[in-house]
Design an enzyme around this catalytic site. Sequence first.
Site, mmCIF file in Angstrom:
data_model
loop_
_atom_site.group_PDB
_atom_site.id
_atom_site.type_symbol
_atom_site.label_atom_id
_atom_site.label_comp_id
_atom_site.label_asym_id
_atom_site.label_seq_id
_atom_site.Cartn_x
_atom_site.Cartn_y
_atom_site.Cartn_z
ATOM 1 N N ASN A 12 0.872 -1.174 0.000
ATOM 2 C CA ASN A 12 0.000 0.000 0.000
ATOM 3 C C ASN A 12 0.912 1.228 0.000
ATOM 4 O O ASN A 12 1.523 1.532 1.018
ATOM 5 C CB ASN A 12 -0.890 -0.032 1.256
ATOM 6 C CG ASN A 12 -1.701 1.240 1.398
ATOM 7 O OD1 ASN A 12 -1.734 2.084 0.500
ATOM 8 N ND2 ASN A 12 -2.364 1.385 2.535
ATOM 9 N N LYS A 14 0.081 4.243 -0.235
ATOM 10 C CA LYS A 14 -0.560 5.419 0.370
ATOM 11 C C LYS A 14 -0.368 6.638 -0.543
ATOM 12 O O LYS A 14 -0.308 6.475 -1.759
ATOM 13 C CB LYS A 14 -0.041 5.633 1.790
ATOM 14 C CG LYS A 14 -0.140 4.338 2.624
ATOM 15 C CD LYS A 14 0.093 4.531 4.092
ATOM 16 C CE LYS A 14 -0.057 3.183 4.791
ATOM 17 N NZ LYS A 14 0.080 3.252 6.234
ATOM 18 N N GLU A 100 -6.597 4.661 7.921
ATOM 19 C CA GLU A 100 -6.417 6.105 7.657
ATOM 20 C C GLU A 100 -7.681 6.695 7.057
ATOM 21 O O GLU A 100 -8.021 7.849 7.316
ATOM 22 C CB GLU A 100 -5.194 6.306 6.747
ATOM 23 C CG GLU A 100 -3.898 6.076 7.530
ATOM 24 C CD GLU A 100 -2.755 5.495 6.714
ATOM 25 O OE1 GLU A 100 -2.798 5.545 5.466
ATOM 26 O OE2 GLU A 100 -1.809 4.974 7.347
ATOM 27 N N GLU A 170 -5.015 -4.896 10.584
ATOM 28 C CA GLU A 170 -3.995 -3.870 10.777
ATOM 29 C C GLU A 170 -4.245 -3.152 12.100
ATOM 30 O O GLU A 170 -5.046 -2.207 12.157
ATOM 31 C CB GLU A 170 -4.055 -2.849 9.629
ATOM 32 C CG GLU A 170 -3.793 -3.456 8.268
ATOM 33 C CD GLU A 170 -3.207 -2.439 7.296
ATOM 34 O OE1 GLU A 170 -2.119 -2.703 6.783
ATOM 35 O OE2 GLU A 170 -3.830 -1.374 7.069
ATOM 36 N N GLY A 176 2.881 2.327 10.776
ATOM 37 C CA GLY A 176 3.827 3.430 10.621
ATOM 38 C C GLY A 176 4.539 3.811 11.915
ATOM 39 O O GLY A 176 5.180 4.852 12.004
HETATM 40 P P1 13P Z 1 3.276 0.391 7.649
HETATM 41 O O1 13P Z 1 3.793 -0.871 7.039
HETATM 42 O O2 13P Z 1 3.995 1.621 7.182
HETATM 43 O O3 13P Z 1 3.206 0.289 9.140
HETATM 44 O O4 13P Z 1 1.771 0.582 7.135
HETATM 45 C C1 13P Z 1 0.890 -0.468 7.211
HETATM 46 C C2 13P Z 1 -0.314 -0.119 6.433
HETATM 47 O O5 13P Z 1 -1.053 0.785 6.790
HETATM 48 C C3 13P Z 1 -0.577 -0.873 5.198
HETATM 49 O O6 13P Z 1 -1.865 -0.628 4.724
#
Ligand code: 13P
Length: 254
Positions: A12, A14, A100, A170, A176
Amino acid sequence: MDKDRKLIIAGNWKMNKTVAEALDLVKGLKRDLSQVKEVDIVVCPPFTALSEVSREIIDSNIRLGAQNMSEHSVGAYTGETAAEFLKEFLVRYVILGHSERRQYQKESDALIAKKAAAAHAASLRPIICVGELLEHREAGQTQTIVDAQLTGSLAGLSSVQLLETIIAYEPVWAIGTGKTATSEQAQEVHASIRAKLADLYDDNTARQVRIQYGGSVKPGNARELMSQPDVDGALVGGAALDARNFSDIINNSI
Ligand code: 13P
């Protein structure tokens, strides 16, 4: 691997990567991952890079996903993207209800269920995200929260559609932050998700659904997480923005 469910590892991206950067990244992935057959590999660039990335991966083992879509079909919905448009770029997967979007766009389980229905109507496979906040975990409410998210987000989906749906667990506190759930914590919640799916559908269907873990997945922790009996893949954020890291996660998971 002693699981009969094929691993699915998705990146992802983002709100990252210009078109040029996106192309750089997928060229690196094509180079590093061309021999991989054991894992379904998916990249989810921003909408603006879907067209070019789609062209670049057309003859590869990498599949395309989007990060969101509208619950509506084409029409007067300014700023939205219909499933039909994603199909033009050969998108096969769509992430729905990422934490998010739940946080910043206030997406509800009911909205996610509508989007999931629209995705299935267009033969896109939804990756439906669930996960608890730190305060929920500390209050011992993880399973209650995740069960409620599953019940709401899957409302109206048939068992045939569920088999074409991927669930991503998640935990919000692990996204993050560099704080990964331990493999025991991930397995515990994944098993409870599968039990909830068995409750909502049936054992046989639940057994076949792929459940991804997401939250600070890195090359160093991928193997341990992916070896858990109910962990069938990963939804990777930060580490998917670098070809070497994402390739190492995939190679280390096989
Ligand atoms: P990270 O791997 O940066 O923690 O993010 C996970 C995420 O939100 C994947 O959709």
